[in-house]
Design an enzyme around this catalytic site. Structure first.
Site, PDB file in Angstrom:
ATOM      1  CB  ALA A 129      40.159  44.876  24.588  1.00 17.76           C
ATOM      2  CE  LYS A 130      44.082  38.234  22.225  1.00 24.97           C
ATOM      3  NZ  LYS A 130      43.983  37.402  23.438  1.00 24.97           N
ATOM      4  N   GLY A 131      44.416  43.115  20.583  1.00 27.63           N
ATOM      5  CA  GLY A 131      45.161  43.935  19.634  1.00 27.63           C
ATOM      6  C   GLY A 131      46.226  43.129  18.949  1.00 27.63           C
TER       7      GLY A 131
END
Ligand code: NAD
Length: 440
Positions: A129-131
């Site tokens: 995931a990444k944000g």
């Protein structure tokens, strides 16, 4: 009419699909294309089932949120935030949050997929995931950053969680930001949930050894590469691009192993001393002057020259796309250890291969950080905390084993380490998809 995705026998293969969605106008330095080029290559070599290929090419979830906050002057400003879950088949999504003006959905998608492969290479039970939030932290006050963090976290409350999606620090976010994420999430849940983020302060459930973990992984994999190539540790010359968390810790640990750091850079400039730069002395200079530029015990060189120094090991630990088609042919190092994410473009890979440079790919070289994040999550969930020496011992064991796993695939298939790392990772994720089957 024949189906364009089937071969003559009517069976579709990954080979028929790779590159299908490539955007020809995207430049060499598009992080998403760089990641996909490597994934496609591994999928071809594995002859990946086309159904699974398609599943792994698409992120599971892409969220765009508006992040309105009151600025300190009372005006309302609306920022844009992203969170992408690329793949959670092996466990909860894991990946940092960056605050930067250059954050785009394309970049966040690439970084999320990178996390899927990185967690699979070191075989920890996380997905990718990444944000990020599009903002310039240098013009925001601490209070404004806190409001952005809390509103962004609240907008993602259904997605985040110790069993679903666990953020960590990334560019321009740190322990303090993680403390705000943990607090906001915990207030919504009505109890303290330490395991919702990693990279927290030690006082509130962080892990010993997390700060040094990525640099330590770089040191362990560099030692593995030198041993494999029959090169000594003592006197081996190293240049380090980027002197932040990853670069300076890796430099210090390599120095302790007997290597000589002859070049170092940060965004202010680069310095070179053929007799060696004493890392504690350079760090003292940075503490007093903020940047490396002007460091008196070495000669100034340009940031471009640093990458082309006559060294044995080059450790890019700063930014994406440092080594491209333009400068790859000038690299003199025998080993490149990718401390940064995506420092080498696919075009540069081809040139480095021809030159016989041994590249330790990012998804292996800098995986020490996520490995200790995994330890932090385990400690939070167990409510039992380890001493630093336990963290270091377990980190060594995972990174050494992963290096050898990747090296074995590389030798068996006659491919470079990057392709081997992707093959290992893609196959591990694909295997879980086959076992789990398709829901509904
Ligand atoms: P950091 O902010 O602590 O340090 C970055 C360093 O790079 C600074 O010294 C900065 O001055 C320098 N820099 C920036 N632009 C440069 C340029 N053009 N030329 C030379 N130096 C430049 O960041 P960090 O945590 O050390 O991360 C560095 C890289 O490693 C990033 O790509 C990051 O995504 C990656 N990474 C970090 C971790 C981690 O645990 N910190 C884990 C995995 C990957």
């Amino acid at each position: 009419m024949s189906n364009p995705n089937t071969n003559q026998s009517g069976t579709r293969t990954a080979r028929d699909l790779v590159g299908r969605s490539k955007d020809p106008v995207l430049a060499e330095d598009s992080p998403f294309e760089a990641m996909m080029a490597r994934f496609d290559h591994a999928a071809e070599l594995l002859d990946l089932d086309p159904g699974i290929y398609n599943v792994l090419r698409e992120p599971e979830k892409q969220i765009i949120v508006a992040v309105p906050i009151h600025r300190d002057n009372g005006e309302i400003e609306v920022f844009t935030g992203y969170r992408v879950l690329h793949n959670t088949s092996r466990g909860p999504g894991k990946g940092g949050i960056r605050f930067d003006l250059n954050v785009t959905l394309d970049e966040v998608k690439a970084l999320a997929a990178w996390m899927t492969w990185k967690c699979a290479v070191v075989n920890i039970p996380f997905g990718g995931a990444k944000g990020g939030v599009v903002c310039d932290p240098s013009v925001l006050s601490i209070n404004e950053l806190e409001r952005i963090t809390r509103r962004y976290t609240a907008s993602l409350i259904e997605t985040l969680g110790p069993d679903s999606d666990i953020p960590a620090p990334d560019v321009n976010t740190n322990e303090r930001v993680m403390a705000w994420v943990m607090d906001t999430y915990s207030m919504h849940k009505r109890h303290s949930v330490t395991a919702v983020v990693t990279g927290k302060p030690i006082e509130m459930g962080g892990s010993h050894g997390r700060r040094e973990a990525t640099g330590r992984g770089c040191m362990i994999t560099t030692k593995g590469a030198l041993k494999h190539l029959g090169l000594p540790l003592r006197g081996t010359k190293v240049a380090v691009q980027g002197f932040g968390n990853v670069g300076s810790v890796a430099a210090k640990l390599l120095e302790q192993e007997g290597l000589t750091i002859v070049g170092a850079s940060d965004k202010s400039g680069a310095v070179y001393n053929p007799n060696g730069i004493y890392i504690d002395d350079a760090l003292k200079w940075i503490r007093e002057h903020r940047y490396l530029a002007g460091y008196p015990n070495a000669d100034p060189v340009s940031n471009d020259e640093l990458l082309e120094l006559d060294v044995d090991v080059l450790l890019p630990a700063a930014v994406e796309n440092a080594i491209t088609r333009k400068n790859a042919a000038n690299i003199k190092a025998k080993v490149i250890c990718e401390g940064a994410n995506g420092p080498t473009t696919p075009g540069a890979d081809e040139i480095l291969d021809e030159l016989g440079v041994f590249v330790i790919p990012d998804i292996l070289a800098n995986a020490g950080g996520v490995t200790v994040s995994y330890f932090e999550w385990v400690q939070d969930r167990g409510g039992y905390f380890w001493e630093e020496k336990t963290v270091v011992k377990r980190l060594n064991s995972i990174i050494e084993r992963s290096f050898h796993d990747v090296l074995s695939v590389s030798i068996r298939h006659g491919v470079n380490l990057r392709t081997a790392a992707y093959m290992l990772a893609v196959e591990r994720v694909a295997a879980v998809h086959r076992l789990r089957g398709m829901y509904a």
